[in-house]
Design a protein around this motif. Sequence first.
Motif, short mmCIF file in Angstrom:
data_model
loop_
_atom_site.label_atom_id
_atom_site.label_comp_id
_atom_site.label_asym_id
_atom_site.label_seq_id
_atom_site.Cartn_x
_atom_site.Cartn_y
_atom_site.Cartn_z
N ILE A 208 62.83 36.42 -5.90
CA ILE A 208 63.68 35.31 -5.47
C ILE A 208 63.33 33.99 -6.15
O ILE A 208 64.09 33.05 -6.10
CB ILE A 208 63.64 35.13 -3.93
N GLY A 209 62.16 33.95 -6.81
CA GLY A 209 61.80 32.74 -7.55
C GLY A 209 62.80 32.43 -8.65
O GLY A 209 62.93 31.28 -9.09
N HIS A 210 63.52 33.46 -9.07
CA HIS A 210 64.45 33.27 -10.19
C HIS A 210 65.91 33.23 -9.72
O HIS A 210 66.83 33.41 -10.53
CB HIS A 210 64.21 34.34 -11.26
N MET A 211 66.10 32.97 -8.43
CA MET A 211 67.47 32.73 -7.96
C MET A 211 67.92 31.37 -8.46
O MET A 211 67.16 30.39 -8.38
CB MET A 211 67.50 32.70 -6.42
N ARG A 219 63.48 23.44 -15.82
CA ARG A 219 63.22 24.68 -16.54
C ARG A 219 62.21 25.55 -15.78
O ARG A 219 61.22 25.05 -15.26
CB ARG A 219 62.70 24.38 -17.94
N CYS A 220 62.48 26.85 -15.76
CA CYS A 220 61.64 27.81 -15.03
C CYS A 220 60.67 28.50 -15.99
O CYS A 220 60.90 28.54 -17.20
CB CYS A 220 62.56 28.82 -14.36
N SER A 221 59.62 29.11 -15.43
CA SER A 221 58.64 29.84 -16.25
C SER A 221 59.29 30.99 -17.03
O SER A 221 58.79 31.39 -18.08
CB SER A 221 57.54 30.40 -15.35
N CYS A 222 60.42 31.51 -16.53
CA CYS A 222 61.07 32.64 -17.18
C CYS A 222 61.96 32.19 -18.34
O CYS A 222 62.49 33.02 -19.08
CB CYS A 222 61.91 33.43 -16.18
N GLY A 223 62.16 30.88 -18.47
CA GLY A 223 63.01 30.37 -19.54
C GLY A 223 64.37 29.89 -19.05
O GLY A 223 65.09 29.22 -19.78
N GLY A 226 66.97 25.66 -13.33
CA GLY A 226 67.46 25.50 -11.97
C GLY A 226 67.08 26.62 -11.03
O GLY A 226 67.67 26.78 -9.96
N HIS A 227 66.09 27.41 -11.40
CA HIS A 227 65.64 28.49 -10.52
C HIS A 227 64.78 27.92 -9.39
O HIS A 227 64.15 26.87 -9.55
CB HIS A 227 64.85 29.55 -11.30
N LEU A 228 64.74 28.64 -8.28
CA LEU A 228 64.00 28.18 -7.11
C LEU A 228 62.54 27.85 -7.47
O LEU A 228 61.99 26.83 -7.02
CB LEU A 228 64.04 29.27 -6.02
#
Length: 366
Positions: A208-211, A219-223, A226-228
């Motif tokens: 859910i971190g990447h919702m 920016r998220c760690s996954c690239g 706006g991810h949680l």
Amino acid sequence: MENKRIEKGERAVSTEHTAGVTTDALQSETVVTQRNTGKLLATHGYVVGIEISGSGARQSVALAALNGSILQRICRPLDFVPDSETALDLLDDMLNEVLDPALLLDGRILRVGVAVGGLVDATHGIVRTLHHTHGWNDFPLQDYFAEKLDAPCIIDNNANAAALAEVQRGAGKGERVVLYVGLGRGIGGALIVNGNIYHGTTCTAGEIGHMLVKEGGPRCSCGGNGHLEAIASAQAIVSSLRELAAEYPPTMEAIHRITGGQVEQLSVEQVFQLATQGDEIAQHIVNEVHTYLSIALTNIVHLVNPGIIILGGPVAQAGELLIAPLQARIQQICLPEASQSLRIVQGSLGSEANIVGAVTLALQDL
Ligand SMILES: [Zn+2]
């Protein structure tokens, strides 16, 4: 002990590693229960739990009896992010300490459970990736430890492991449908239904971190953006306040005051405290966390209708400062039928949830 001993190998412990071990690690805790004999008692054997965090910088090894009680545990947090080779070398050393034959009376290692802070293909025993470090892509970790310890091994995502532990021996006892949210450096989630981890088709259920919760967001760690995780993880909360404070001297002064001048040591709990004390920048950040976490959780509640949401990890240490407003917002935006009996609680295993989870994975597989 019938198990193959772990070979120390030729690698000398470099001064860099020693220097990288934090004060906590130097005082790392080793618990031995049967001190009267100096031996650990086990009639039929032991299980081993291993924790590898999303950055690889927090590693724990535990030896447990078959009733789940932890006989020995070592936790060695690092102040640098190791690559996979370095992390595994350090774990070898820790395993050698915990599995000292002089401490083991009888019995052998029956199972190894590993909780990993990244994408794990639990079906095939492979680490897919760790977003906060490198060298782990498609790493066959299950075979690696099975061979090292000469015992069957089971690996899973750390949120899945922590969730299982909270359901079996923590805040989720007796609950049928449980959502666990690990709010740490990253954000992990897990769904436990009737006592079992729900993995989904390719073992990514609960990520859910990447919702996507805020289009065009940070920016998220996954690239992605706006991810949680990019808004409500411990790292996001602390670094957002530090960055914004650079332009707001009163907030920077408040950070200096609450951390005793150790700005780098700022914790999530302190960010929540600053917000409560009236710091407007901290209030803005905490408000963002409540807003986007409540949106994500409400969407999940509508899909799976859990009876309880258990919050773990460092952000959950903020306790009621996090939970009470979150519960109120979810009640506001959720269908009453879905949320009326929903409880949101702090996990009861605290920072031990992942390592207890690793042990629980091993025990559940026996
Ligand atoms: Zn992401």
